[in-house]
Each structure stands twice: as C-alpha cells, then as structure tokens.
Design a protein around this motif. Structure first.
Motif, PDB file in Angstrom:
ATOM      1  N   THR A   1       0.852  -1.186   0.000  1.00  0.00           N
ATOM      2  CA  THR A   1       0.000   0.000   0.000  1.00  0.00           C
ATOM      3  C   THR A   1       0.890   1.240   0.000  1.00  0.00           C
ATOM      4  N   SER A   2       0.392   2.274  -0.631  1.00  0.00           N
ATOM      5  CA  SER A   2       1.116   3.536  -0.664  1.00  0.00           C
ATOM      6  C   SER A   2       0.109   4.678  -0.744  1.00  0.00           C
ATOM      7  N   LYS A   3       0.552   5.879  -0.466  1.00  0.00           N
ATOM      8  CA  LYS A   3      -0.323   7.045  -0.502  1.00  0.00           C
ATOM      9  C   LYS A   3       0.157   8.025  -1.572  1.00  0.00           C
ATOM     10  N   ILE A   4      -0.811   8.717  -2.161  1.00  0.00           N
ATOM     11  CA  ILE A   4      -0.466   9.735  -3.138  1.00  0.00           C
ATOM     12  C   ILE A   4      -1.427  10.907  -2.990  1.00  0.00           C
ATOM     13  N   LYS A   5      -0.915  12.124  -3.055  1.00  0.00           N
ATOM     14  CA  LYS A   5      -1.746  13.305  -2.908  1.00  0.00           C
ATOM     15  C   LYS A   5      -1.796  14.055  -4.230  1.00  0.00           C
ATOM     16  N   LEU A   6      -3.014  14.399  -4.675  1.00  0.00           N
ATOM     17  CA  LEU A   6      -3.215  15.091  -5.939  1.00  0.00           C
ATOM     18  C   LEU A   6      -3.854  16.445  -5.704  1.00  0.00           C
ATOM     19  N   THR A   7      -3.566  17.371  -6.599  1.00  0.00           N
ATOM     20  CA  THR A   7      -4.324  18.617  -6.600  1.00  0.00           C
ATOM     21  C   THR A   7      -5.718  18.319  -7.146  1.00  0.00           C
ATOM     22  N   PHE A   8      -6.647  19.232  -6.904  1.00  0.00           N
ATOM     23  CA  PHE A   8      -8.005  19.012  -7.399  1.00  0.00           C
ATOM     24  C   PHE A   8      -8.003  18.961  -8.930  1.00  0.00           C
ATOM     25  N   ARG A   9      -7.226  19.804  -9.564  1.00  0.00           N
ATOM     26  CA  ARG A   9      -7.182  19.820 -11.022  1.00  0.00           C
ATOM     27  C   ARG A   9      -6.618  18.514 -11.561  1.00  0.00           C
ATOM     28  N   GLN A  10      -5.586  17.928 -10.898  1.00  0.00           N
ATOM     29  CA  GLN A  10      -5.046  16.628 -11.324  1.00  0.00           C
ATOM     30  C   GLN A  10      -6.118  15.554 -11.231  1.00  0.00           C
ATOM     31  N   ALA A  11      -6.914  15.597 -10.170  1.00  0.00           N
ATOM     32  CA  ALA A  11      -7.984  14.619 -10.014  1.00  0.00           C
ATOM     33  C   ALA A  11      -9.025  14.749 -11.120  1.00  0.00           C
ATOM     34  N   VAL A  12      -9.319  15.997 -11.527  1.00  0.00           N
ATOM     35  CA  VAL A  12     -10.321  16.243 -12.569  1.00  0.00           C
ATOM     36  C   VAL A  12      -9.790  15.837 -13.942  1.00  0.00           C
ATOM     37  N   LYS A  13      -8.567  16.194 -14.219  1.00  0.00           N
ATOM     38  CA  LYS A  13      -8.003  15.999 -15.556  1.00  0.00           C
ATOM     39  C   LYS A  13      -7.292  14.653 -15.725  1.00  0.00           C
ATOM     40  N   GLY A  14      -6.909  14.023 -14.598  1.00  0.00           N
ATOM     41  CA  GLY A  14      -6.032  12.857 -14.692  1.00  0.00           C
ATOM     42  C   GLY A  14      -4.591  13.317 -14.712  1.00  0.00           C
ATOM     43  N   ALA A  15      -3.672  12.450 -14.311  1.00  0.00           N
ATOM     44  CA  ALA A  15      -2.273  12.866 -14.246  1.00  0.00           C
ATOM     45  C   ALA A  15      -1.355  11.655 -14.358  1.00  0.00           C
TER      46      ALA A  15
ATOM     47  N   LYS B   1     -11.498  10.187  -6.955  1.00  0.00           N
ATOM     48  CA  LYS B   1     -12.069  10.874  -5.795  1.00  0.00           C
ATOM     49  C   LYS B   1     -11.147  10.783  -4.582  1.00  0.00           C
ATOM     50  N   ASP B   2     -11.340  11.707  -3.661  1.00  0.00           N
ATOM     51  CA  ASP B   2     -10.596  11.677  -2.409  1.00  0.00           C
ATOM     52  C   ASP B   2     -10.958  10.408  -1.627  1.00  0.00           C
ATOM     53  N   GLY B   3      -9.952   9.682  -1.148  1.00  0.00           N
ATOM     54  CA  GLY B   3     -10.180   8.446  -0.405  1.00  0.00           C
ATOM     55  C   GLY B   3     -10.273   7.208  -1.272  1.00  0.00           C
ATOM     56  N   GLN B   4     -10.230   7.357  -2.585  1.00  0.00           N
ATOM     57  CA  GLN B   4     -10.341   6.214  -3.493  1.00  0.00           C
ATOM     58  C   GLN B   4      -9.037   5.427  -3.508  1.00  0.00           C
ATOM     59  N   LYS B   5      -9.137   4.107  -3.768  1.00  0.00           N
ATOM     60  CA  LYS B   5      -7.956   3.254  -3.905  1.00  0.00           C
ATOM     61  C   LYS B   5      -7.796   2.835  -5.369  1.00  0.00           C
ATOM     62  N   ILE B   6      -6.575   2.881  -5.842  1.00  0.00           N
ATOM     63  CA  ILE B   6      -6.260   2.477  -7.216  1.00  0.00           C
ATOM     64  C   ILE B   6      -5.318   1.279  -7.150  1.00  0.00           C
ATOM     65  N   ARG B   7      -5.660   0.200  -7.857  1.00  0.00           N
ATOM     66  CA  ARG B   7      -4.830  -1.002  -7.863  1.00  0.00           C
ATOM     67  C   ARG B   7      -3.882  -0.993  -9.056  1.00  0.00           C
ATOM     68  N   LEU B   8      -2.608  -1.185  -8.776  1.00  0.00           N
ATOM     69  CA  LEU B   8      -1.594  -1.324  -9.816  1.00  0.00           C
ATOM     70  C   LEU B   8      -1.116  -2.778  -9.792  1.00  0.00           C
ATOM     71  N   GLY B   9      -1.612  -3.557 -10.751  1.00  0.00           N
ATOM     72  CA  GLY B   9      -1.328  -4.982 -10.780  1.00  0.00           C
ATOM     73  C   GLY B   9       0.152  -5.291 -10.957  1.00  0.00           C
ATOM     74  N   GLY B  10       0.656  -6.244 -10.152  1.00  0.00           N
ATOM     75  CA  GLY B  10       2.029  -6.714 -10.293  1.00  0.00           C
ATOM     76  C   GLY B  10       3.087  -5.796  -9.723  1.00  0.00           C
ATOM     77  N   LYS B  11       2.682  -4.731  -9.026  1.00  0.00           N
ATOM     78  CA  LYS B  11       3.659  -3.797  -8.472  1.00  0.00           C
ATOM     79  C   LYS B  11       3.875  -4.007  -6.975  1.00  0.00           C
TER      80      LYS B  11
ATOM     81  N   VAL C   1      -5.600   7.419  -2.515  1.00  0.00           N
ATOM     82  CA  VAL C   1      -5.559   8.748  -3.118  1.00  0.00           C
ATOM     83  C   VAL C   1      -6.139   9.800  -2.169  1.00  0.00           C
ATOM     84  N   SER C   2      -5.409  10.880  -2.019  1.00  0.00           N
ATOM     85  CA  SER C   2      -5.887  12.039  -1.269  1.00  0.00           C
ATOM     86  C   SER C   2      -5.954  13.223  -2.241  1.00  0.00           C
TER      87      SER C   2
END
Length: 343
Positions: free
Chosen positions: A172-186, A206-216, A233-234
């Motif tokens: 598990t890891s954490k990542i913080k995005l700006t609101f614009r990055q969340a809207v546009k993707g990054a 969204k804030d609090g969402q989890k993204i799975r990166l397979g095999g990492k 994701v924060s």
C-alpha cells in the motif's frame, strides 16, 4: 525423502485413505487436509508439521511409479516377504516390481526374482539393501547404501516435492493530488524497492479512493505471481469547484435583477477559461444551470459544468436600493406572503 525411510511412514494413514484408494480419492483427501493445515490458514506449529507430512504422503502416492516402489518397500519391511533367489514353489512373484529392482540383478531380468514367506535369506530391508552394494543406514560402511550419495541407485533416493508457488504480498502507498489533477487525470512517478516507474491516474478520481496497480507489489516465490500495489488517493480541496460524479459544480453569483429577468452570466472554468451560463428568468438561489461537456472526462464523453445560482445583494444597501427593494416586493403581489408562509 530416502526410500529406506519409508518403512516408518504410513502415507495411506496420513491421508486417511485405504491402500487401494484411487488417484482421485488420494487427491481429494490431500486437498481437504491441505485446506485445513496450510500454514497460510493455520499458523500453529502442529499444523506446519502436519502439512509437511500430508504433502510428503501426497507426493509419493499421487505418482504411479513412486507409489509402486513405496508399496514394494513396505512389503519388504513389514515382514510379509523374505528374499529368496530363484523360483521356488509357493513363492510370491515380484515381477510387478521389476521396474524397481530388475536392474539390480543380472541381465536386468527382474521377472525372475521370487519372494517367499518361508526359507532363508535376509529378513529386513537393511539386509536386502546391503546385498545391493552397501548398508542402507546413513552411518553404515561399504560402497554406499541404497538411496545414498554415491550409490548407483541414487536416482531413486529422494522424492522431495517441488516448492509450491507463492504469490507475493500486496503493498500500500499514498499519493496526494491537486483538485485539477484529479479532474483531468495525471501521470505520476512512483518508486518501489528503489525502482522508479510512472503510472497514469485516471480523470475523475475521488478523495479516499484506492487504485490497484497490478504486479507492483512484493515479488512472488517459487514462480508465484507478484502482489499488487494499492494507492490510497488524497485529493486537495478546491476553493471554487467540487465534483459530483463526472460533473463539476461551482457557485454562480447573480444579482436580484439577473435572477428575476434572466441573464447571461460569465464565469471561469477550472482551466481559467471563460464560460457563459444562461440563467433563466425567475431563478432562485440553488437553481442549477448546466454547460454541457465542461465537466470530467468519462470515456469518450464529458460531464457538465454546473453553476448553482446564488443571489447576492449589497452588504450595505443605500436608501435608494432599500426603497427599490420594497417596491419590488409590492410589485411581486402575494409572493412575499407565500414565501413567509413557507418559513
């Protein structure tokens, strides 16, 4: 495991099956016990030892050749047969074991070996093994016993199961995005075990969402698959915009006159570009005005940009504004009274 240790191992009893059990029965029994005693499911020391025993038993009995050898060697050791060269009457025909012992006798003719329940000859497995070029025990002398290192029969010495593939653990890891990055993707850079790689964060996260990166995740063992990496994701809050599904929402300040008569009101979107909202006549605070295609990307489409009407009045109205407001209420007829009844 060396074959000369099989005398003390009743693999049929370990798996809880009869000596004439089919391969399917053996497999079924093994799977049932493995689920009960697997170290990942049962953390006790007793379960670990039990799992080793049932795995050892399954490795021998599940293979037709090794099962045949096991049955033959057990037959020697249980005292049910004695070695006797030649083909005397009343003997037990060992031709079925020729694939195991045939090469140990002249011309490879294992079919001429006989076993008898009476008569002379070696009476235990160690004596029989000693005839084949050395003592069976690990501490015995001679050229090397059956199944020992240096023995010509060493190919049958060990029947150790191949390690089971184990999948790697997740990270598990954490990542913080700006609101614009969340809207546009990054596209972001990450590091795992000192190795850097890039990955794409989809638009609309969204804030609090989890993204799975397979095999990492952590690497697997014995050929097992690597685990996954889960990013928590924060998303930083924005002073003007929020997300609702794939729509972007913002307040749309208007005057009393714009709300009453309707108006075209200009507001800047998240990229700082001007967008025009068409406020309908008779709008109240909270009325939502949509501009299509200016929201968050959703596949090949986009959500809307939504302006929520907020009627603003001067913080310090002058006498003229106050008089006009009273005249407006009078001109509105029963509107003021109906509104008061709702409060």
């Amino acid at each position: 495991m060396a074959e000369n240790e099989w005398l003390s191992k009743d693999f049929y009893k370990v798996l809880g099956v009869s000596k004439d059990a089919s391969e399917a029965d053996i497999t079924k029994a093994y799977r049932k016990l493995a689920r009960k005693y697997h170290p990942d499911l049962n953390k006790t020391k007793e379960a670990e030892e039990k799992f080793k025993d049932i795995s050892e038993a399954y490795d021998v009995l599940n293979n037709k050749e090794t099962r045949q050898k096991y049955d033959a060697i057990r037959q020697f050791g249980m005292g049910g047969a004695r070695f006797a060269g030649g083909a005397g009457n009343g003997g037990f025909d060992a031709s079925g074991f020729s694939d195991v012992f045939g090469s140990m006798f002249g011309n490879g003719n294992g079919g001429n070996i006989r076993f008898s329940t009476s008569g002379g000859g070696p009476t235990n497995l160690n004596d029989i093994f000693s005839m084949f070029g050395g003592a069976a025990g690990p501490g015995a002398g001679g050229r090397g016993g059956f199944g020992q290192q240096g023995s010509p029969y060493g190919q049958y010495a060990q029947y150790e199961s191949a390690p089971e593939p184990e999948n790697g653990e997740d990270r598990t890891s954490k990542i913080k995005l700006t609101f614009r990055q969340a809207v546009k993707g990054a596209t972001v850079s990450l590091s795992v075990d000192g190795k850097k790689f890039k990955t794409h964060i989809p638009a609309g996260v969204k804030d609090g969402q989890k993204i799975r990166l397979g095999g990492k995740g952590k690497p697997g063992r014995n050929g097992g698959k690597p685990g996954d990496l889960y990013l928590h994701v924060s998303v930083a809050a924005d002073p003007k915009f929020t997300m609702s599904g794939h729509d972007l929402v913002t307040d749309l300040p208007v005057t009393v006159g714009e709300a009453v008569t309707g108006a075209k009101v200009e507001l800047k979107d998240i990229d700082g570009n001007p967008v025009t909202f068409k406020v309908p006549a008779g709008s109240s605070s909270g009325t939502e005005v949509h501009v299509a295609g200016k929201g968050v990307k959703n596949g090949n489409a986009f959500g809307d940009l939504i302006g929520r009407v907020q009627i603003h009045v001067p913080a310090k109205p002058g006498l003229g504004v106050k008089h006009a407001a009273k005249e407006f209420d009078k001109a509105s007829g029963d509107f003021a009274a109906e509104l008061a009844a709702q409060r």
